[in-house]
Design a protein around this motif. Structure first.
Motif, PDB file in Angstrom:
ATOM      1  N   GLU A 174      34.108 -12.698   8.926  1.00  0.00           N
ATOM      2  CA  GLU A 174      33.695 -14.107   8.826  1.00  0.00           C
ATOM      3  C   GLU A 174      32.187 -14.285   8.983  1.00  0.00           C
ATOM      4  OE1 GLU A 174      36.087 -16.356  11.626  1.00  0.00           O
ATOM      5  OE2 GLU A 174      37.903 -15.302  10.968  1.00  0.00           O
ATOM      6  N   ILE A 175      31.522 -13.289   9.584  1.00  0.00           N
ATOM      7  CA  ILE A 175      30.096 -13.472   9.893  1.00  0.00           C
ATOM      8  C   ILE A 175      29.200 -12.370   9.301  1.00  0.00           C
ATOM      9  CG2 ILE A 175      28.384 -13.620  11.768  1.00  0.00           C
ATOM     10  CD1 ILE A 175      30.646 -14.990  13.455  1.00  0.00           C
ATOM     11  N   PHE A 176      29.461 -11.115   9.653  1.00  0.00           N
ATOM     12  CA  PHE A 176      28.498 -10.062   9.281  1.00  0.00           C
ATOM     13  C   PHE A 176      28.426  -9.883   7.760  1.00  0.00           C
ATOM     14  CE2 PHE A 176      29.711  -7.765  13.509  1.00  0.00           C
ATOM     15  CZ  PHE A 176      29.193  -8.824  14.233  1.00  0.00           C
ATOM     16  N   LEU A 177      29.580  -9.608   7.151  1.00  0.00           N
ATOM     17  CA  LEU A 177      29.567  -9.374   5.697  1.00  0.00           C
ATOM     18  C   LEU A 177      29.120 -10.618   4.926  1.00  0.00           C
ATOM     19  CD1 LEU A 177      32.771  -7.134   5.409  1.00  0.00           C
ATOM     20  CD2 LEU A 177      30.369  -6.408   5.154  1.00  0.00           C
ATOM     21  N   PRO A 178      29.631 -11.815   5.291  1.00  0.00           N
ATOM     22  CA  PRO A 178      29.153 -13.012   4.580  1.00  0.00           C
ATOM     23  C   PRO A 178      27.644 -13.244   4.732  1.00  0.00           C
ATOM     24  CG  PRO A 178      31.190 -13.507   5.751  1.00  0.00           C
ATOM     25  CD  PRO A 178      30.774 -12.132   6.182  1.00  0.00           C
ATOM     26  N   THR A 179      27.073 -12.866   5.883  1.00  0.00           N
ATOM     27  CA  THR A 179      25.631 -13.079   6.064  1.00  0.00           C
ATOM     28  C   THR A 179      24.833 -12.160   5.134  1.00  0.00           C
ATOM     29  OG1 THR A 179      25.946 -13.733   8.379  1.00  0.00           O
ATOM     30  CG2 THR A 179      23.731 -13.029   7.744  1.00  0.00           C
ATOM     31  N   ILE A 180      25.236 -10.893   5.070  1.00  0.00           N
ATOM     32  CA  ILE A 180      24.534  -9.938   4.191  1.00  0.00           C
ATOM     33  C   ILE A 180      24.621 -10.407   2.732  1.00  0.00           C
ATOM     34  CG2 ILE A 180      24.570  -7.521   3.375  1.00  0.00           C
ATOM     35  CD1 ILE A 180      23.644  -7.990   6.344  1.00  0.00           C
ATOM     36  N   GLU A 181      25.833 -10.821   2.365  1.00  0.00           N
ATOM     37  CA  GLU A 181      26.102 -11.331   1.017  1.00  0.00           C
ATOM     38  C   GLU A 181      25.256 -12.576   0.726  1.00  0.00           C
ATOM     39  OE1 GLU A 181      28.506  -9.994  -0.907  1.00  0.00           O
ATOM     40  OE2 GLU A 181      28.669 -11.530  -2.473  1.00  0.00           O
TER      41      GLU A 181
ATOM     42  N   PRO B 211      17.327  -9.940   0.280  1.00  0.00           N
ATOM     43  CA  PRO B 211      18.135  -8.879   0.894  1.00  0.00           C
ATOM     44  C   PRO B 211      17.547  -8.450   2.244  1.00  0.00           C
ATOM     45  CG  PRO B 211      16.942  -8.064  -1.034  1.00  0.00           C
ATOM     46  CD  PRO B 211      16.804  -9.552  -1.034  1.00  0.00           C
ATOM     47  N   PHE B 212      18.417  -8.334   3.238  1.00  0.00           N
ATOM     48  CA  PHE B 212      17.949  -8.007   4.585  1.00  0.00           C
ATOM     49  C   PHE B 212      18.122  -6.508   4.836  1.00  0.00           C
ATOM     50  CE2 PHE B 212      17.771  -7.409   9.040  1.00  0.00           C
ATOM     51  CZ  PHE B 212      16.998  -8.445   9.545  1.00  0.00           C
ATOM     52  N   LYS B 213      17.052  -5.856   5.246  1.00  0.00           N
ATOM     53  CA  LYS B 213      17.094  -4.430   5.617  1.00  0.00           C
ATOM     54  C   LYS B 213      16.512  -4.260   7.002  1.00  0.00           C
ATOM     55  CE  LYS B 213      16.466  -2.602   0.985  1.00  0.00           C
ATOM     56  NZ  LYS B 213      15.832  -1.514   0.253  1.00  0.00           N
ATOM     57  N   GLY B 214      17.164  -3.453   7.817  1.00  0.00           N
ATOM     58  CA  GLY B 214      16.646  -3.213   9.166  1.00  0.00           C
ATOM     59  C   GLY B 214      17.737  -3.425  10.190  1.00  0.00           C
ATOM     60  N   CYS B 215      17.383  -4.100  11.269  1.00  0.00           N
ATOM     61  CA  CYS B 215      18.349  -4.410  12.320  1.00  0.00           C
ATOM     62  C   CYS B 215      18.540  -5.914  12.351  1.00  0.00           C
ATOM     63  CB  CYS B 215      17.828  -3.919  13.669  1.00  0.00           C
ATOM     64  SG  CYS B 215      18.856  -4.452  15.057  1.00  0.00           S
ATOM     65  N   LEU B 216      19.753  -6.346  12.115  1.00  0.00           N
ATOM     66  CA  LEU B 216      20.062  -7.773  12.186  1.00  0.00           C
ATOM     67  C   LEU B 216      20.854  -8.016  13.466  1.00  0.00           C
ATOM     68  CD1 LEU B 216      19.918 -10.579  10.950  1.00  0.00           C
ATOM     69  CD2 LEU B 216      21.774  -9.958   9.409  1.00  0.00           C
ATOM     70  N   TYR B 217      20.360  -8.957  14.241  1.00  0.00           N
ATOM     71  CA  TYR B 217      20.920  -9.234  15.569  1.00  0.00           C
ATOM     72  C   TYR B 217      21.743 -10.508  15.457  1.00  0.00           C
ATOM     73  CZ  TYR B 217      20.266 -10.790  20.535  1.00  0.00           C
ATOM     74  OH  TYR B 217      20.405 -11.249  21.817  1.00  0.00           O
TER      75      TYR B 217
ATOM     76  N   ILE C  83       0.835  -1.211   0.000  1.00  0.00           N
ATOM     77  CA  ILE C  83       0.000   0.000   0.000  1.00  0.00           C
ATOM     78  C   ILE C  83       0.871   1.263   0.000  1.00  0.00           C
ATOM     79  CG2 ILE C  83      -2.043  -1.090   1.033  1.00  0.00           C
ATOM     80  CD1 ILE C  83      -1.176   0.387   3.705  1.00  0.00           C
ATOM     81  N   GLY C  84       2.151   1.082  -0.324  1.00  0.00           N
ATOM     82  CA  GLY C  84       3.033   2.236  -0.528  1.00  0.00           C
ATOM     83  C   GLY C  84       3.554   2.871   0.750  1.00  0.00           C
ATOM     84  N   ILE C  85       3.535   2.128   1.855  1.00  0.00           N
ATOM     85  CA  ILE C  85       4.048   2.701   3.108  1.00  0.00           C
ATOM     86  C   ILE C  85       5.380   2.060   3.477  1.00  0.00           C
ATOM     87  CG2 ILE C  85       3.587   2.999   5.582  1.00  0.00           C
ATOM     88  CD1 ILE C  85       0.784   3.576   4.895  1.00  0.00           C
ATOM     89  N   PRO C  86       6.437   2.874   3.546  1.00  0.00           N
ATOM     90  CA  PRO C  86       7.743   2.324   3.884  1.00  0.00           C
ATOM     91  C   PRO C  86       7.797   1.918   5.354  1.00  0.00           C
ATOM     92  CG  PRO C  86       7.888   4.710   3.696  1.00  0.00           C
ATOM     93  CD  PRO C  86       6.479   4.336   3.328  1.00  0.00           C
ATOM     94  N   ALA C  87       8.567   0.884   5.627  1.00  0.00           N
ATOM     95  CA  ALA C  87       8.649   0.392   7.003  1.00  0.00           C
ATOM     96  C   ALA C  87      10.071  -0.043   7.327  1.00  0.00           C
ATOM     97  CB  ALA C  87       7.690  -0.778   7.200  1.00  0.00           C
ATOM     98  N   PHE C  88      10.420   0.097   8.601  1.00  0.00           N
ATOM     99  CA  PHE C  88      11.714  -0.368   9.099  1.00  0.00           C
ATOM    100  C   PHE C  88      11.588  -1.838   9.436  1.00  0.00           C
ATOM    101  CE2 PHE C  88      14.643  -1.356  12.591  1.00  0.00           C
ATOM    102  CZ  PHE C  88      15.839  -0.946  12.021  1.00  0.00           C
ATOM    103  N   GLY C  89      12.481  -2.635   8.859  1.00  0.00           N
ATOM    104  CA  GLY C  89      12.473  -4.068   9.150  1.00  0.00           C
ATOM    105  C   GLY C  89      12.532  -4.858   7.868  1.00  0.00           C
ATOM    106  N   PRO C  90      12.874  -6.158   8.004  1.00  0.00           N
ATOM    107  CA  PRO C  90      13.012  -7.007   6.826  1.00  0.00           C
ATOM    108  C   PRO C  90      11.681  -7.485   6.262  1.00  0.00           C
ATOM    109  CG  PRO C  90      13.413  -8.278   8.804  1.00  0.00           C
ATOM    110  CD  PRO C  90      13.209  -6.854   9.250  1.00  0.00           C
TER     111      PRO C  90
END
Ligand code: AMP
Ligand code: GLY
Length: 423
Positions: free
Chosen positions: A249-256, A264-270, A85-92
């Motif tokens: 070894e973890i953060f960049l490879p996970t995003i990739e 693609p993951f957008k938001g806060c990844l814990y 419905i065209g509303i942007p949101a924070f989170g994946p």
């Protein structure tokens, strides 16, 4: 900017307080929010999981941006439904939130892309899982329900008999509902645990200060697992050397990996990490801010939260500063006695105003009565956070402020941060 926050715990209160610092924020709603958030947000009586209800609310009200803070609406596809419905949101999106929503998905992802984690096998058949724990599985072993289980779907088993029992509870008795119909059985790892939450727009990843959760209900890490009884930041076990390894070894490879999977993951990844003798390994991913980690991270964030959130949504994180204060924070959770099993609610809370003079108070299980009194309304009632130049001082201040607040059956741990001080 008019913002709707979806969720109603201490984490959401911390997000609301931080967003309110931006003068561009002219209006906030919280669904469902809590009594403590009512001074900042208009409370909307919708469940956080009510995707259709939230979409209808956004159609009927001038909402510019939605912050989906809780795991289950993310896994149900709330961000996707709002995008429609065209509303942007924070989170994946729903597809990306699977990194938390399915432990089997997360483990298979790590295996495929060589991201360090505990060795494991996944099962959807009870007999096969049983044979595995009776014969090949290492001991101790960890049995995990595949799906969301309110943080309770992880059982650490010291013996094969315990593991058999865990499997029976999950796969036969369906103690965690459908979440436990598939399981991960994995190697037990040892080492200090570190939580690292990171902002990402799917292109770059900007980690926040590290933190340490205290999951058990009682002092000395005794008692049952809870959502978290307190946190400190930074986590002293997360040295520069460990951070460099975790990034590479973890953060960049996970995003990739998520990009390669078309999620693609957008938001806060814990990233829930364990610092083992072989280096940092992933214990779990969460697709959202942690609670109560957020209650120590946001007070230390010097950058504007709304700007950073929008950058994750818009893909402009590379040019956005994410800067944290070079100090420490401690959050002590005040809970209802009996949490996480059974507890009574409805008790008046006193001393909030006094405590607020020297601490940030983040409400969770708090209801505001028509006459303005605050009463307990949940297991975790509120969090008390103080920052200071040193961790020792932050802990002292947080306990001083926490002890100004009282309610019947109040329960808190007295040792939040003590392990970090000894590191
Ligand atoms: P979770 O509910 O996924 O946050 O997991 C709860 C806790 O279980 C974690 O914080 C760890 O302390 C512990 N845990 C999970 N997986 C393992 C593992 N493979 N080895 C040792 N401890 C684990
Ligand atoms: N405090 C742990 C979590 O939010 O999952």
């Amino acid at each position: 900017m008019k913002i709707l926050i979806v969720g109603g715990g201490g984490r959401e209160h911390a997000i609301a307080k931080k967003l309110a610092e931006n003068p561009k924020v002219e209006k906030m709603w919280a669904a469902p929010g809590n009594g403590g958030m009512a001074s900042l947000c208009t409370l909307v009586p919708l469940k956080a999981t009510d995707v259709d209800g939230i979409v209808a609310f956004c159609k009927a009200n001038p909402v510019d941006y939605v912050v989906v803070a809780q795991d289950d609406p993310l896994c149900l596809g709330m961000v996707d439904a709002l995008a429609e419905i065209g509303i942007p949101a924070f989170g994946p999106t729903k597809a990306a939130a699977q990194i938390e929503g399915s432990k089997i998905f997360a483990k298979d992802l790590m295996r495929r892309y060589g991201i360090p984690t505990a060795r494991y096998e996944a099962f959807d058949d009870y007999e096969a899982a049983l044979r595995y724990v009776q014969t090949e599985a290492p001991c101790p072993v960890v049995v995990k329900a595949d799906g969301l289980a309110l943080g309770k779907g992880v059982l650490i088993c010291q013996t094969r008999e315990e593991a058999e029992e865990a499997l029976h509870e999950m796969m036969v008795d369906a103690k965690f509902g459908a979440s436990g119909s598939r399981v991960v059985i994995e190697e037990f790892l040892t080492g200090p645990e570190v939580s690292v939450l990171a902002f990402t727009d799917g292109k770059v990843v900007k980690p926040m200060v590290s933190s340490m959760d205290h999951k058990r209900a009682l002092d000395g890490d005794e008692g049952l697992n809870t959502g978290g009884m307190g946190t400190v930041a930074p986590n002293p076990y997360y040295t520069k050397a460990v951070a460099d390894r975790a990034m590479n070894e973890i953060f960049l490879p996970t995003i990739e990996a998520m990009n390669k999977e078309g999620r693609p993951f957008k938001g806060c990844l814990y990233f829930g990490l364990m610092i083992t003798a072989d280096g940092p390994k992933v214990i779990e991913y969460n697709c959202r801010f942690g609670d109560p980690e957020t209650q120590v991270l946001l007070p230390l964030l010097k950058s504007d939260l709304l700007t950073v959130m929008l950058a994750t949504t818009n893909g402009t994180l590379v040019e956005t500063d994410v800067v944290f204060a070079d100090s420490s924070a401690c959050c002590v959770i005040l809970a209802s006695g009996g949490y996480p099993v059974s507890y009574k609610s409805g008790y008046p809370i006193t001393g909030l105003e006094d405590a607020e003079k020297s601490a940030e108070i983040y409400c969770a299980g708090v209801r505001r009565e028509p006459d303005g009194t605050m009463v307990t309304a949940g297991g975790r009632v509120l969090g008390v956070t103080c920052t200071a130049p040193t961790l020792r001082e932050a802990i002292k201040r947080a306990y001083n402020a926490a002890d100004k607040i009282s309610f019947t059956d109040r329960h808190l741990r007295r040792d939040i941060g003590q392990r970090a001080l000894k590191a």
